[in-house]
Scaffold this motif. Structure first.
Motif, PDB file in Angstrom:
ATOM      1  N   HIS A  77       0.791  -1.156  -0.071  1.00 24.87           N
ATOM      2  CA  HIS A  77      -0.130  -0.110  -0.099  1.00 24.87           C
ATOM      3  C   HIS A  77       0.956   1.348   0.047  1.00 24.87           C
ATOM      4  O   HIS A  77       2.085   1.196   0.342  1.00 24.87           O
ATOM      5  CB  HIS A  77      -1.026  -0.198   1.178  1.00 24.87           C
ATOM      6  N   ILE A  78       0.244   2.196  -0.257  1.00 20.70           N
ATOM      7  CA  ILE A  78       1.079   3.641  -0.257  1.00 20.70           C
ATOM      8  C   ILE A  78       1.473   4.042   1.110  1.00 20.70           C
ATOM      9  O   ILE A  78       0.512   3.888   2.068  1.00 20.70           O
ATOM     10  CB  ILE A  78       0.149   4.771  -0.841  1.00 20.70           C
ATOM     11  N   ARG A  79       2.686   4.297   1.237  1.00 19.79           N
ATOM     12  CA  ARG A  79       3.035   4.610   2.623  1.00 19.79           C
ATOM     13  C   ARG A  79       4.254   5.555   2.575  1.00 19.79           C
ATOM     14  O   ARG A  79       5.153   5.309   1.513  1.00 19.79           O
ATOM     15  CB  ARG A  79       3.320   3.775   3.601  1.00 19.79           C
ATOM     16  N   PHE A  80       4.567   6.623   3.118  1.00 17.49           N
ATOM     17  CA  PHE A  80       5.480   7.450   3.108  1.00 17.49           C
ATOM     18  C   PHE A  80       6.436   7.086   4.081  1.00 17.49           C
ATOM     19  O   PHE A  80       6.505   7.056   5.337  1.00 17.49           O
ATOM     20  CB  PHE A  80       5.194   8.903   3.640  1.00 17.49           C
ATOM     21  N   THR A  81       7.801   6.777   3.454  1.00 19.11           N
ATOM     22  CA  THR A  81       8.735   6.078   4.281  1.00 19.11           C
ATOM     23  C   THR A  81      10.092   6.796   4.582  1.00 19.11           C
ATOM     24  O   THR A  81      11.276   6.218   4.774  1.00 19.11           O
ATOM     25  CB  THR A  81       9.194   4.525   3.578  1.00 19.11           C
ATOM     26  N   ILE A  82       9.897   8.263   4.443  1.00 14.34           N
ATOM     27  CA  ILE A  82      11.124   9.033   4.420  1.00 14.34           C
ATOM     28  C   ILE A  82      11.743   8.838   5.974  1.00 14.34           C
ATOM     29  O   ILE A  82      12.921   8.479   6.084  1.00 14.34           O
ATOM     30  CB  ILE A  82      10.568  10.502   4.259  1.00 14.34           C
ATOM     31  N   LEU A  83      10.879   8.918   6.983  1.00 18.77           N
ATOM     32  CA  LEU A  83      11.494   8.556   8.220  1.00 18.77           C
ATOM     33  C   LEU A  83      11.695   7.481   8.762  1.00 18.77           C
ATOM     34  O   LEU A  83      12.487   7.046   9.602  1.00 18.77           O
ATOM     35  CB  LEU A  83      10.346   9.577   9.146  1.00 18.77           C
ATOM     36  N   THR A  84      10.651   6.605   8.164  1.00 21.44           N
ATOM     37  CA  THR A  84      10.904   5.034   8.862  1.00 21.44           C
ATOM     38  C   THR A  84      11.854   4.332   8.144  1.00 21.44           C
ATOM     39  O   THR A  84      12.539   3.268   8.663  1.00 21.44           O
ATOM     40  CB  THR A  84       9.668   4.305   8.482  1.00 21.44           C
ATOM     41  N   ASP A  85      12.498   4.821   7.114  1.00 19.32           N
ATOM     42  CA  ASP A  85      13.732   4.285   6.443  1.00 19.32           C
ATOM     43  C   ASP A  85      14.977   4.482   7.230  1.00 19.32           C
ATOM     44  O   ASP A  85      15.889   3.570   7.039  1.00 19.32           O
ATOM     45  CB  ASP A  85      13.762   4.514   4.935  1.00 19.32           C
ATOM     46  N   LEU A  86      14.936   5.762   7.984  1.00 21.33           N
ATOM     47  CA  LEU A  86      16.146   5.992   8.887  1.00 21.33           C
ATOM     48  C   LEU A  86      16.011   5.469  10.156  1.00 21.33           C
ATOM     49  O   LEU A  86      16.975   5.184  10.868  1.00 21.33           O
ATOM     50  CB  LEU A  86      15.890   7.388   9.156  1.00 21.33           C
ATOM     51  N   LEU A  87      14.829   4.450  10.564  1.00 20.78           N
ATOM     52  CA  LEU A  87      14.948   3.355  11.548  1.00 20.78           C
ATOM     53  C   LEU A  87      15.477   2.276  11.481  1.00 20.78           C
ATOM     54  O   LEU A  87      15.720   1.832  10.438  1.00 20.78           O
ATOM     55  CB  LEU A  87      13.566   3.305  12.123  1.00 20.78           C
ATOM     56  N   PRO A  98      15.752  -1.678  11.701  1.00 23.01           N
ATOM     57  CA  PRO A  98      14.830  -2.814  11.099  1.00 23.01           C
ATOM     58  C   PRO A  98      13.980  -3.230  12.302  1.00 23.01           C
ATOM     59  O   PRO A  98      12.697  -3.430  11.944  1.00 23.01           O
ATOM     60  CB  PRO A  98      15.610  -3.875  10.521  1.00 23.01           C
ATOM     61  N   GLY A  99      14.533  -3.560  13.576  1.00 21.43           N
ATOM     62  CA  GLY A  99      13.416  -3.981  14.412  1.00 21.43           C
ATOM     63  C   GLY A  99      12.671  -2.749  14.948  1.00 21.43           C
ATOM     64  O   GLY A  99      11.516  -3.185  15.332  1.00 21.43           O
ATOM     65  N   ILE A 100      12.958  -1.748  15.205  1.00 21.13           N
ATOM     66  CA  ILE A 100      12.189  -0.681  15.610  1.00 21.13           C
ATOM     67  C   ILE A 100      11.302  -0.336  14.541  1.00 21.13           C
ATOM     68  O   ILE A 100       9.874  -0.267  14.671  1.00 21.13           O
ATOM     69  CB  ILE A 100      12.767   0.657  15.989  1.00 21.13           C
ATOM     70  N   ARG A 101      11.279  -0.412  13.277  1.00 28.94           N
ATOM     71  CA  ARG A 101      10.579  -0.172  12.172  1.00 28.94           C
ATOM     72  C   ARG A 101       9.581  -1.263  12.050  1.00 28.94           C
ATOM     73  O   ARG A 101       8.400  -0.970  11.662  1.00 28.94           O
ATOM     74  CB  ARG A 101      11.338  -0.262  10.823  1.00 28.94           C
ATOM     75  N   ASP A 102      10.096  -2.536  12.416  1.00 29.60           N
ATOM     76  CA  ASP A 102       9.046  -3.683  12.202  1.00 29.60           C
ATOM     77  C   ASP A 102       7.861  -3.363  13.491  1.00 29.60           C
ATOM     78  O   ASP A 102       6.700  -3.832  13.231  1.00 29.60           O
ATOM     79  CB  ASP A 102       9.936  -4.998  12.582  1.00 29.60           C
ATOM     80  N   ARG A 103       8.341  -3.016  14.585  1.00 31.56           N
ATOM     81  CA  ARG A 103       7.515  -2.829  15.763  1.00 31.56           C
ATOM     82  C   ARG A 103       6.357  -1.412  15.279  1.00 31.56           C
ATOM     83  O   ARG A 103       5.304  -1.723  15.662  1.00 31.56           O
ATOM     84  CB  ARG A 103       8.214  -2.394  17.054  1.00 31.56           C
ATOM     85  N   LEU A 104       7.051  -0.378  14.754  1.00 33.46           N
ATOM     86  CA  LEU A 104       6.232   0.686  14.707  1.00 33.46           C
ATOM     87  C   LEU A 104       5.025   0.073  13.306  1.00 33.46           C
ATOM     88  O   LEU A 104       4.090   0.507  13.519  1.00 33.46           O
ATOM     89  CB  LEU A 104       7.119   1.733  13.686  1.00 33.46           C
ATOM     90  N   PHE A 105       5.613  -0.742  12.582  1.00 34.63           N
ATOM     91  CA  PHE A 105       4.736  -1.118  11.263  1.00 34.63           C
ATOM     92  C   PHE A 105       3.540  -2.256  12.038  1.00 34.63           C
ATOM     93  O   PHE A 105       2.385  -2.187  11.551  1.00 34.63           O
ATOM     94  CB  PHE A 105       5.175  -2.086  10.112  1.00 34.63           C
ATOM     95  N   ALA A 106       3.831  -2.920  13.116  1.00 35.79           N
ATOM     96  CA  ALA A 106       3.057  -3.839  13.672  1.00 35.79           C
ATOM     97  C   ALA A 106       2.091  -3.089  14.504  1.00 35.79           C
ATOM     98  O   ALA A 106       1.014  -3.325  14.690  1.00 35.79           O
ATOM     99  CB  ALA A 106       3.752  -4.813  14.709  1.00 35.79           C
ATOM    100  N   GLY A 107       2.451  -1.811  14.943  1.00 38.05           N
ATOM    101  CA  GLY A 107       1.530  -1.040  15.712  1.00 38.05           C
ATOM    102  C   GLY A 107       0.518  -0.380  14.668  1.00 38.05           C
ATOM    103  O   GLY A 107      -0.499   0.079  14.987  1.00 38.05           O
ATOM    104  N   VAL A 108       1.139  -0.110  13.663  1.00 38.79           N
ATOM    105  CA  VAL A 108       0.262   0.632  12.555  1.00 38.79           C
ATOM    106  C   VAL A 108      -0.772  -0.569  12.079  1.00 38.79           C
ATOM    107  O   VAL A 108      -1.787  -0.123  11.876  1.00 38.79           O
ATOM    108  CB  VAL A 108       1.008   0.770  11.261  1.00 38.79           C
TER     109      VAL A 108
END
Length: 176
Positions: A69-79, A81-91
């Protein structure tokens, strides 16, 4: 990928593809009639709009389930991988809640205004009911039948997010 995820992907893909194929077929046939016979069928103008809404709902659920799906990853790409995965699970959890909210509001909306006839579909519903003897087909002329797309779309989005959440927890990186 688990069987539930695979089955949901196939159902969502089939629903989106079938909706778009029907939209194309109706518009194509209506265009041919307009230029060859000089008139088009009344329901050929309105039905593709409602079928498109169903197609979009199936497509949104499929896109979310595939994590495409469409998502803006400008900030999430800087995280990391473990933190990003938890963030996406929260989403995913927030999307489950949003899907349930869409489902409930769609049901409320359709139940309040569902009895109103869609002007362009009135003749279709009546003729199908008369031809087949199945009186339930008159429901095709009611707006509630088509507003139900919000209810179905919300349920499919919540299910897609739930499946995606469980796949993230199990470490399944499949997006197909």
């Amino acid at each position: 990928m688990n069987m539930v995820g695979l089955l949901a992907r196939r159902i969502f893909g089939l629903g989106a593809g079938l909706s778009m194929a029907l939209v194309f077929a109706i518009i194509f046939i209506n265009s041919l009639r307009r230029y060859t016979v000089g008139s088009s069928v009344a329901w050929g103008e309105e039905l593709p709009i409602y079928l498109t809404i169903y197609g979009v709902m199936f497509g949104c659920a499929l896109a979310y389930l595939q994590d495409r799906h469409i998502r803006f990853t400008i900030l999430t790409d800087l995280l990391r991988p473990g933190i990003r995965d938890r963030l996406f699970a929260g989403v995913d959890l927030l999307t489950i809640a949003a899907g349930i909210g869409l489902m409930l509001s769609g049901h409320d909306f359709a139940s309040r205004r569902g009895h109103i006839a869609a002007s362009g579909l009135r003749s279709l519903g009546q003729s199908l009911a008369e031809t087949t003897g199945i009186e339930a087909l008159e429901g095709l002329a009611r707006i509630g039948t088509w507003q139900f797309a919000m209810t179905l779309g919300g349920a499919m989005l919540a299910l897609a997010a739930l499946i995606r959440f469980s796949e993230r927890l199990t470490g399944d990186k499949t997006v197909a």
